[in-house]
Design a protein around this motif. Sequence first.
Motif, PDB file in Angstrom:
ATOM      1  N   HIS A 148       0.828  -1.211   0.000  1.00 35.45           N
ATOM      2  CA  HIS A 148       0.000   0.000   0.000  1.00 35.45           C
ATOM      3  C   HIS A 148       0.862   1.260   0.000  1.00 35.45           C
ATOM      4  CE1 HIS A 148      -3.426  -2.632   1.196  1.00 35.45           C
ATOM      5  NE2 HIS A 148      -4.153  -1.662   0.645  1.00 35.45           N
ATOM      6  N   THR A 149       1.927   1.265   0.780  1.00 33.02           N
ATOM      7  CA  THR A 149       2.791   2.442   0.858  1.00 33.02           C
ATOM      8  C   THR A 149       3.488   2.712  -0.472  1.00 33.02           C
ATOM      9  OG1 THR A 149       3.196   2.046   3.224  1.00 33.02           O
ATOM     10  CG2 THR A 149       4.777   3.447   2.056  1.00 33.02           C
ATOM     11  N   MET A 150       3.932   1.668  -1.155  1.00 32.42           N
ATOM     12  CA  MET A 150       4.671   1.832  -2.412  1.00 32.42           C
ATOM     13  C   MET A 150       3.761   2.120  -3.600  1.00 32.42           C
ATOM     14  SD  MET A 150       7.706  -1.048  -2.239  1.00 32.42           S
ATOM     15  CE  MET A 150       6.549  -2.428  -2.314  1.00 32.42           C
ATOM     16  N   ASN A 151       2.480   1.795  -3.487  1.00 29.74           N
ATOM     17  CA  ASN A 151       1.569   1.940  -4.617  1.00 29.74           C
ATOM     18  C   ASN A 151       1.556   3.385  -5.132  1.00 29.74           C
ATOM     19  OD1 ASN A 151      -0.326   0.825  -6.438  1.00 29.74           O
ATOM     20  ND2 ASN A 151      -2.006   1.718  -5.262  1.00 29.74           N
ATOM     21  N   LYS A 152       1.508   3.522  -6.439  1.00 28.24           N
ATOM     22  CA  LYS A 152       1.485   4.814  -7.143  1.00 28.24           C
ATOM     23  C   LYS A 152       2.785   5.604  -6.968  1.00 28.24           C
ATOM     24  CE  LYS A 152      -3.544   5.321  -6.613  1.00 28.24           C
ATOM     25  NZ  LYS A 152      -4.642   6.213  -6.144  1.00 28.24           N
ATOM     26  N   SER A 153       3.840   4.940  -6.563  1.00 28.54           N
ATOM     27  CA  SER A 153       5.131   5.601  -6.407  1.00 28.54           C
ATOM     28  C   SER A 153       6.143   4.959  -7.347  1.00 28.54           C
ATOM     29  CB  SER A 153       5.633   5.477  -4.964  1.00 28.54           C
ATOM     30  OG  SER A 153       6.148   4.168  -4.719  1.00 28.54           O
ATOM     31  N   GLN A 154       7.379   5.422  -7.284  1.00 28.50           N
ATOM     32  CA  GLN A 154       8.425   4.840  -8.121  1.00 28.50           C
ATOM     33  C   GLN A 154       8.705   3.377  -7.752  1.00 28.50           C
ATOM     34  OE1 GLN A 154      12.461   6.322  -7.292  1.00 28.50           O
ATOM     35  NE2 GLN A 154      11.658   7.330  -5.455  1.00 28.50           N
ATOM     36  N   TYR A 155       8.277   2.972  -6.567  1.00 27.81           N
ATOM     37  CA  TYR A 155       8.518   1.612  -6.095  1.00 27.81           C
ATOM     38  C   TYR A 155       7.338   0.680  -6.329  1.00 27.81           C
ATOM     39  CZ  TYR A 155      12.277   3.974  -3.518  1.00 27.81           C
ATOM     40  OH  TYR A 155      13.374   4.727  -3.168  1.00 27.81           O
ATOM     41  N   ALA A 156       6.306   1.127  -7.011  1.00 32.83           N
ATOM     42  CA  ALA A 156       5.065   0.349  -7.137  1.00 32.83           C
ATOM     43  C   ALA A 156       5.303  -1.054  -7.676  1.00 32.83           C
ATOM     44  CB  ALA A 156       4.076   1.097  -8.023  1.00 32.83           C
ATOM     45  N   GLY A 157       6.230  -1.180  -8.625  1.00 32.97           N
ATOM     46  CA  GLY A 157       6.486  -2.484  -9.230  1.00 32.97           C
ATOM     47  C   GLY A 157       6.990  -3.522  -8.252  1.00 32.97           C
ATOM     48  N   LEU A 158       7.629  -3.076  -7.156  1.00 36.36           N
ATOM     49  CA  LEU A 158       8.114  -4.032  -6.168  1.00 36.36           C
ATOM     50  C   LEU A 158       6.960  -4.744  -5.478  1.00 36.36           C
ATOM     51  CD1 LEU A 158      11.113  -2.241  -4.412  1.00 36.36           C
ATOM     52  CD2 LEU A 158      11.133  -3.861  -6.311  1.00 36.36           C
ATOM     53  N   GLY A 159       5.816  -4.060  -5.371  1.00 45.71           N
ATOM     54  CA  GLY A 159       4.653  -4.705  -4.768  1.00 45.71           C
ATOM     55  C   GLY A 159       4.198  -5.898  -5.578  1.00 45.71           C
ATOM     56  N   TYR A 182      20.443  -4.402  15.837  1.00 41.05           N
ATOM     57  CA  TYR A 182      20.640  -2.977  15.570  1.00 41.05           C
ATOM     58  C   TYR A 182      19.739  -2.601  14.403  1.00 41.05           C
ATOM     59  CZ  TYR A 182      23.010   1.394  14.211  1.00 41.05           C
ATOM     60  OH  TYR A 182      23.299   2.701  13.893  1.00 41.05           O
ATOM     61  N   PHE A 183      18.704  -1.822  14.665  1.00 35.79           N
ATOM     62  CA  PHE A 183      17.799  -1.359  13.618  1.00 35.79           C
ATOM     63  C   PHE A 183      18.149   0.084  13.247  1.00 35.79           C
ATOM     64  CE2 PHE A 183      14.937  -4.713  15.256  1.00 35.79           C
ATOM     65  CZ  PHE A 183      14.484  -5.257  14.065  1.00 35.79           C
ATOM     66  N   TYR A 184      18.084   0.411  11.964  1.00 37.08           N
ATOM     67  CA  TYR A 184      18.205   1.805  11.544  1.00 37.08           C
ATOM     68  C   TYR A 184      17.194   2.073  10.425  1.00 37.08           C
ATOM     69  CZ  TYR A 184      21.463  -0.112   7.929  1.00 37.08           C
ATOM     70  OH  TYR A 184      22.051  -0.834   6.919  1.00 37.08           O
ATOM     71  N   LYS A 185      16.543   3.236  10.539  1.00 33.81           N
ATOM     72  CA  LYS A 185      15.424   3.524   9.658  1.00 33.81           C
ATOM     73  C   LYS A 185      15.257   5.034   9.518  1.00 33.81           C
ATOM     74  CE  LYS A 185      11.269   1.937   7.927  1.00 33.81           C
ATOM     75  NZ  LYS A 185      11.050   0.830   7.003  1.00 33.81           N
ATOM     76  N   ALA A 186      14.974   5.497   8.296  1.00 34.53           N
ATOM     77  CA  ALA A 186      14.680   6.910   8.066  1.00 34.53           C
ATOM     78  C   ALA A 186      13.203   7.169   8.333  1.00 34.53           C
ATOM     79  CB  ALA A 186      15.033   7.300   6.637  1.00 34.53           C
ATOM     80  N   LYS A 187      12.914   8.266   9.027  1.00 36.93           N
ATOM     81  CA  LYS A 187      11.521   8.605   9.279  1.00 36.93           C
ATOM     82  C   LYS A 187      10.765   8.876   7.986  1.00 36.93           C
ATOM     83  CE  LYS A 187      12.272  10.517  13.913  1.00 36.93           C
ATOM     84  NZ  LYS A 187      12.136  11.708  14.788  1.00 36.93           N
ATOM     85  N   GLY A 188      11.497   9.290   6.954  1.00 33.70           N
ATOM     86  CA  GLY A 188      10.868   9.563   5.667  1.00 33.70           C
ATOM     87  C   GLY A 188      10.888   8.386   4.712  1.00 33.70           C
ATOM     88  N   ASP A 189      11.089   7.178   5.244  1.00 35.84           N
ATOM     89  CA  ASP A 189      11.119   5.977   4.396  1.00 35.84           C
ATOM     90  C   ASP A 189       9.798   5.837   3.648  1.00 35.84           C
ATOM     91  OD1 ASP A 189      11.019   3.196   3.472  1.00 35.84           O
ATOM     92  OD2 ASP A 189      12.741   2.865   4.777  1.00 35.84           O
ATOM     93  N   GLN A 190       9.873   5.816   2.311  1.00 29.00           N
ATOM     94  CA  GLN A 190       8.671   5.746   1.491  1.00 29.00           C
ATOM     95  C   GLN A 190       8.413   4.351   0.925  1.00 29.00           C
ATOM     96  OE1 GLN A 190      11.733   6.555   0.629  1.00 29.00           O
ATOM     97  NE2 GLN A 190      11.783   7.730  -1.273  1.00 29.00           N
ATOM     98  N   VAL A 191       9.148   3.347   1.422  1.00 32.19           N
ATOM     99  CA  VAL A 191       8.896   1.959   1.035  1.00 32.19           C
ATOM    100  C   VAL A 191       8.074   1.259   2.115  1.00 32.19           C
ATOM    101  CG1 VAL A 191       9.976  -0.288   0.616  1.00 32.19           C
ATOM    102  CG2 VAL A 191      10.909   1.779  -0.459  1.00 32.19           C
ATOM    103  N   ASN A 192       8.515   1.376   3.333  1.00 32.52           N
ATOM    104  CA  ASN A 192       7.773   0.811   4.459  1.00 32.52           C
ATOM    105  C   ASN A 192       7.753   1.832   5.582  1.00 32.52           C
ATOM    106  OD1 ASN A 192       7.987  -1.028   7.223  1.00 32.52           O
ATOM    107  ND2 ASN A 192       6.567  -1.854   5.721  1.00 32.52           N
ATOM    108  N   SER A 193       6.591   2.190   6.064  1.00 33.72           N
ATOM    109  CA  SER A 193       6.452   3.245   7.055  1.00 33.72           C
ATOM    110  C   SER A 193       7.245   2.951   8.322  1.00 33.72           C
ATOM    111  CB  SER A 193       4.974   3.414   7.419  1.00 33.72           C
ATOM    112  OG  SER A 193       4.834   4.263   8.542  1.00 33.72           O
ATOM    113  N   ILE A 194       7.824   4.008   8.874  1.00 33.44           N
ATOM    114  CA  ILE A 194       8.563   3.847  10.124  1.00 33.44           C
ATOM    115  C   ILE A 194       7.630   3.402  11.247  1.00 33.44           C
ATOM    116  CG2 ILE A 194       8.316   6.231  10.922  1.00 33.44           C
ATOM    117  CD1 ILE A 194      11.315   5.978  11.832  1.00 33.44           C
ATOM    118  N   ASP A 195       6.338   3.638  11.095  1.00 26.80           N
ATOM    119  CA  ASP A 195       5.382   3.190  12.120  1.00 26.80           C
ATOM    120  C   ASP A 195       5.430   1.680  12.292  1.00 26.80           C
ATOM    121  OD1 ASP A 195       4.579   5.807  12.462  1.00 26.80           O
ATOM    122  OD2 ASP A 195       2.792   5.615  11.198  1.00 26.80           O
TER     123      ASP A 195
END
Length: 452
Positions: free
Chosen positions: A248-259, A348-361
Motif C-alpha cells: 500500500h505504501t509503495m503503490n502509485k510511487s516509483q517503487y510500485a512495481g516491487l509490490g 541494531y535497527f536503523y530507519k529513516a523517518k521519511g522511508d517511502q517503502v515501508n512506514s517507520i510506524d
Amino acid sequence: MIMAFSTLSEILTAFVVFTIASGSPLPHRDVSKPPTKDPFYSHASGFKDASPGTILKHRTPPGELGDFGTIPLNLQSSHQIQYRTTNSQGNPDTAVTTVLVPEGGNMSRLVSYQDIQDASYLNCAPSYAIQVGSDSNNSLSKSSSIFEAGLLSQGYIVSIPDYQGTQAAFSSGIQAGQATLDSIRAVLSSSSITGISSKHVDVTMWGYSGGSIATGWAAEMQPSYAPELKIAGAAIGGTVVNLNNTIHTMNKSQYAGLGLAGLWGLYQGFPSPELEKLLDDETFLENRTELESPRSQCAGADFSQFDGKDVFKYFRNGEGILNSSPLREIIEKAGVMGKRDVPQIPLYFYKAKGDQVNSIDDNDALVKSYCDRGISSLEYVRSSIGDHTSESMVGSGGAVKFLKDRFNGVPPTQGCKTSDFWFMDLDWDNFKMFGNELVGAVKAMFGVPFKV
C-alpha cells in the motif's frame, strides 16, 4: 542535504565510469550463464535426503566478482556453494551462497550479508549479478558492492546468500530466513573449501531493504530453526516489516512495481490450485502479460515499467486482492515480522523517518513488540532526515560499527535503546566506518588487495 545524500550513489557510479575510462584495460570478462541455464543451480542429486545446511556442490565463480558489477575485486579467493535448505512450504530446496575471502582476512570472522535482490526472477540472484560481465540487470546487487567492499576492507569473510531459493520467492520471510541460516551452516562447514577456521568463527548478519526481510526473519527463526548457531548480532536497516502495508505504501510511487514482484514471489513460493485460481479469477486477460512481467525481469525494470502506477487496478477486486483467501493467510504467515520467536541475538535497527517503502510506524511497532516481549539487546536508530535510498548509505556506518563491536567483544546494549538521529548529531566513529566503505570501494576500483 537530503538531495545530497540521495545523489551520493550516483556520484560514486560516475566515479566508477571515470576510473574505467581513464584507467588500464579491464581483464578479460568471462560472461557466465544465468542461473536458469547454469546446471550448477540445478538441484544436486539426493538433496532431499541431506540435512539443512549441507554442502551439495561448490566451485569457483565462472566470472570474476566485481565492484558495481564492473570492476574485478582483488580477493584472496571466492567460492560458490550450493547447499540444502527448506522452502516456504517446508519442503527440501537448494540455494547458492557466494563467499568472498579478502587477502590477509580474519578467517574466524564471518558476515552473512543479505543483498538486495527485490525480484521474483531467478536470474536476478546476487550470485550471478555480482559477476563481472553477467547479463543480469540487478542493479541493486551491483550497487550494494560498496557495502561488501567495506566489510572486506575490515578483513571479514563475506557470505552473500541467494536467500530466495530456486523458486525466487521474493518477500517470503520464511524462505529467506531459513535459507540465510542454512547458508551460515554451510559456510561454517566449508573449511576445506574456503579456508574458514574449522575451530571457532564469530558470525554476524546484515541486511537492508529486501535484505532486511532475510536478516530479520533469520533472527526470529534462529531459536527454533537453527538453535545451534551462535550469532553475535544482526544489523537490519530499511526494514520491510509488513508486506501488506508495504504494498500500500509503495503503490502509485516509483517503487510500485516491487509490490507486484512481491506478490509473484509469494505465488511462486506457495504454489497451490487455490492460489492459482484466485489469480486467474482476479486478473484481466488483456493485461495479464504485463502483470506477469516481474516474473522475468529485475527490480530496475519493475521500477520503470510500473512507476507511479496503481497496481491494484490490475485486479478485479482492487486492493481487496490482499484480503482474499488464500493470499491473505500467506501474507500473514510469510510477510509479517514479529509473529515468531523473540530474537535471542543483539539487534541494531536503523530507519529513516521519511522511508517511502515501508512506514517507520511498522518498524516502531516491531521494536516495541520485541521490547515488550523481553528481548535482551536492541538498539534502534531513527534518522530524522532522508528516505529509504539515502538511509542505505547514511545508516550503513552505524551498522558496520555495530558489527565490528560484536566481533571485538564490546558489550551490546542491555535491554532496548531508541534514539533519533540528526546529521549534526553525527557519531564520528560511525562516520569512520562509512569512510571505510568508500575506501574499500576505491581499493576495488584500482585493484588494490583488501589487506587489513
